[in-house]
Design a protein around this motif. Sequence first.
Motif, PDB file in Angstrom:
ATOM      1  N   VAL A 135       0.857  -1.185   0.000  1.00 21.14           N
ATOM      2  CA  VAL A 135       0.000   0.000   0.000  1.00 21.14           C
ATOM      3  C   VAL A 135       0.893   1.235   0.000  1.00 21.14           C
ATOM      4  N   LEU A 136       0.710   2.094  -0.995  1.00 26.00           N
ATOM      5  CA  LEU A 136       1.540   3.293  -1.144  1.00 26.00           C
ATOM      6  C   LEU A 136       0.690   4.552  -0.998  1.00 26.00           C
ATOM      7  N   ASN A 137       1.142   5.451  -0.141  1.00 22.04           N
ATOM      8  CA  ASN A 137       0.472   6.736   0.052  1.00 22.04           C
ATOM      9  C   ASN A 137       0.932   7.697  -1.048  1.00 22.04           C
ATOM     10  N   ASN A 138      -0.012   8.164  -1.849  1.00 23.83           N
ATOM     11  CA  ASN A 138       0.323   9.042  -2.975  1.00 23.83           C
ATOM     12  C   ASN A 138       0.254  10.526  -2.628  1.00 23.83           C
ATOM     13  N   THR A 139       0.098  10.828  -1.367  1.00 18.02           N
ATOM     14  CA  THR A 139      -0.135  12.223  -0.995  1.00 18.02           C
ATOM     15  C   THR A 139       0.861  12.689   0.066  1.00 18.02           C
ATOM     16  N   GLN A 140       0.729  13.997   0.389  1.00 20.13           N
ATOM     17  CA  GLN A 140       1.538  14.570   1.462  1.00 20.13           C
ATOM     18  C   GLN A 140       0.787  14.559   2.793  1.00 20.13           C
ATOM     19  N   ASN A 141      -0.318  13.823   2.825  1.00 11.09           N
ATOM     20  CA  ASN A 141      -1.125  13.710   4.037  1.00 11.09           C
ATOM     21  C   ASN A 141      -0.927  12.350   4.693  1.00 11.09           C
ATOM     22  N   HIS A 142      -1.336  12.239   5.933  1.00 11.91           N
ATOM     23  CA  HIS A 142      -1.412  10.946   6.600  1.00 11.91           C
ATOM     24  C   HIS A 142      -2.707  10.277   6.157  1.00 11.91           C
ATOM     25  N   VAL A 143      -2.604   9.031   5.723  1.00 12.08           N
ATOM     26  CA  VAL A 143      -3.771   8.320   5.204  1.00 12.08           C
ATOM     27  C   VAL A 143      -4.004   7.049   6.014  1.00 12.08           C
ATOM     28  N   ALA A 144      -5.233   6.892   6.499  1.00 10.70           N
ATOM     29  CA  ALA A 144      -5.610   5.681   7.218  1.00 10.70           C
ATOM     30  C   ALA A 144      -6.271   4.707   6.238  1.00 10.70           C
ATOM     31  N   PHE A 145      -6.079   3.412   6.470  1.00 15.15           N
ATOM     32  CA  PHE A 145      -6.682   2.407   5.593  1.00 15.15           C
ATOM     33  C   PHE A 145      -7.313   1.294   6.421  1.00 15.15           C
ATOM     34  N   LYS A 146      -8.222   0.580   5.789  1.00 15.68           N
ATOM     35  CA  LYS A 146      -8.872  -0.571   6.418  1.00 15.68           C
ATOM     36  C   LYS A 146      -9.177  -1.595   5.338  1.00 15.68           C
ATOM     37  N   VAL A 147      -8.883  -2.868   5.626  1.00 19.00           N
ATOM     38  CA  VAL A 147      -9.105  -3.949   4.668  1.00 19.00           C
ATOM     39  C   VAL A 147     -10.382  -4.703   5.031  1.00 19.00           C
ATOM     40  N   SER A 170       4.979   3.844   2.418  1.00 17.28           N
ATOM     41  CA  SER A 170       4.233   2.636   2.049  1.00 17.28           C
ATOM     42  C   SER A 170       4.273   1.633   3.193  1.00 17.28           C
ATOM     43  N   CYS A 171       3.437   0.625   3.107  1.00 15.94           N
ATOM     44  CA  CYS A 171       3.443  -0.459   4.092  1.00 15.94           C
ATOM     45  C   CYS A 171       3.007  -1.744   3.394  1.00 15.94           C
ATOM     46  N   ILE A 172       3.259  -2.858   4.051  1.00 14.61           N
ATOM     47  CA  ILE A 172       2.911  -4.169   3.514  1.00 14.61           C
ATOM     48  C   ILE A 172       1.807  -4.789   4.366  1.00 14.61           C
ATOM     49  N   ILE A 173       0.766  -5.230   3.687  1.00 14.72           N
ATOM     50  CA  ILE A 173      -0.315  -5.967   4.352  1.00 14.72           C
ATOM     51  C   ILE A 173      -0.182  -7.429   3.940  1.00 14.72           C
ATOM     52  N   ARG A 174      -0.072  -8.315   4.906  1.00 15.05           N
ATOM     53  CA  ARG A 174       0.009  -9.750   4.606  1.00 15.05           C
ATOM     54  C   ARG A 174      -1.384 -10.357   4.761  1.00 15.05           C
ATOM     55  N   VAL A 175      -1.899 -10.864   3.655  1.00 14.64           N
ATOM     56  CA  VAL A 175      -3.221 -11.490   3.654  1.00 14.64           C
ATOM     57  C   VAL A 175      -3.027 -13.006   3.644  1.00 14.64           C
ATOM     58  N   THR A 176      -3.513 -13.678   4.664  1.00 14.17           N
ATOM     59  CA  THR A 176      -3.317 -15.123   4.814  1.00 14.17           C
ATOM     60  C   THR A 176      -4.616 -15.868   4.535  1.00 14.17           C
ATOM     61  N   LEU A 177      -4.528 -16.849   3.665  1.00  7.45           N
ATOM     62  CA  LEU A 177      -5.652 -17.738   3.402  1.00  7.45           C
ATOM     63  C   LEU A 177      -5.577 -18.889   4.385  1.00  7.45           C
ATOM     64  N   GLN A 178      -6.608 -19.075   5.178  1.00  5.75           N
ATOM     65  CA  GLN A 178      -6.635 -20.152   6.157  1.00  5.75           C
ATOM     66  C   GLN A 178      -6.613 -21.511   5.454  1.00  5.75           C
ATOM     67  N   ALA A 179      -6.125 -22.538   6.158  1.00  6.51           N
ATOM     68  CA  ALA A 179      -6.069 -23.890   5.597  1.00  6.51           C
ATOM     69  C   ALA A 179      -7.476 -24.355   5.219  1.00  6.51           C
ATOM     70  N   GLN A 180      -7.603 -24.869   3.998  1.00  7.11           N
ATOM     71  CA  GLN A 180      -8.894 -25.322   3.493  1.00  7.11           C
ATOM     72  C   GLN A 180      -8.934 -26.849   3.423  1.00  7.11           C
ATOM     73  N   ARG A 181     -10.114 -27.412   3.646  1.00  7.15           N
ATOM     74  CA  ARG A 181     -10.264 -28.868   3.662  1.00  7.15           C
ATOM     75  C   ARG A 181     -10.643 -29.455   2.315  1.00  7.15           C
ATOM     76  N   GLU A 182     -11.050 -28.629   1.385  1.00  2.87           N
ATOM     77  CA  GLU A 182     -11.422 -29.141   0.069  1.00  2.87           C
ATOM     78  C   GLU A 182     -11.102 -28.095  -1.002  1.00  2.87           C
ATOM     79  N   TYR A 183     -10.958 -28.595  -2.221  1.00  2.00           N
ATOM     80  CA  TYR A 183     -10.668 -27.702  -3.328  1.00  2.00           C
ATOM     81  C   TYR A 183     -11.943 -26.974  -3.767  1.00  2.00           C
ATOM     82  N   PRO A 184     -11.815 -25.717  -4.152  1.00  2.00           N
ATOM     83  CA  PRO A 184     -12.981 -25.007  -4.690  1.00  2.00           C
ATOM     84  C   PRO A 184     -13.324 -25.546  -6.077  1.00  2.00           C
ATOM     85  N   PRO A 185     -14.571 -25.445  -6.513  1.00  2.00           N
ATOM     86  CA  PRO A 185     -14.944 -25.937  -7.844  1.00  2.00           C
ATOM     87  C   PRO A 185     -14.096 -25.283  -8.930  1.00  2.00           C
TER      88      PRO A 185
END
Length: 214
Positions: A30-42, A64-79
Amino acid sequence: MTASQLISVSPDELRFHFELEKQTFCDLKVLNNTQNHVAFKVKTTSPKKYIARPNTGVVHPWDSCIIRVTLQAQREYPPKMQCKDKFLLLSTIVSPNTDVVDLPQDTFDEESGNSVEKLKFRAAYISTASPEGRSEDDASRSSHKFLFYTSMLDQVMSVTKGATDGISSVSNSIRMLGTSSIQGAVGYGIGFGHGFGLGIAMKSGVDKLQSRII
């Protein structure tokens, strides 16, 4: 890269290397394109499947900052390995030196009169069995293994050819001398036939051949 007036995010799509019973993650910049402080929410349409850390934050001007998005362990494959999950990144300008813990609860609430920008992006699954789902290390290891086994096969073929030529030469000498005992020894070597026993039997036959000639 997907961008708004306040922030830019990359990649445009979260691509998860899908494997049953295992967690996997994708990093979002996530990159801030401005000269302001920017808050974010996912936010996501499947909050039970994904964990975003941090899911809320403040990015300093041009930082900029890095957001790590983790997919939880799944028990079956999606269609058909298709993913319909979507993500939404909310952003808004906040006061300088604002910390995450200082953000009001209605920071991202447009009904409270706040100006909130929205960025949407999708998720996709990559099968670990597909070439795209393999890492560079996996591909490199596979290549080295292929070269190793190819080299070994070439050596075995070379040794086998040399042994076959040697047997042919000894057999011709035996036929010329008409010596049955030596012929039996070499025959045993041919029947054994896989390298080590072959060499031993040949040596025995050649020794007997040399003793007859002397």
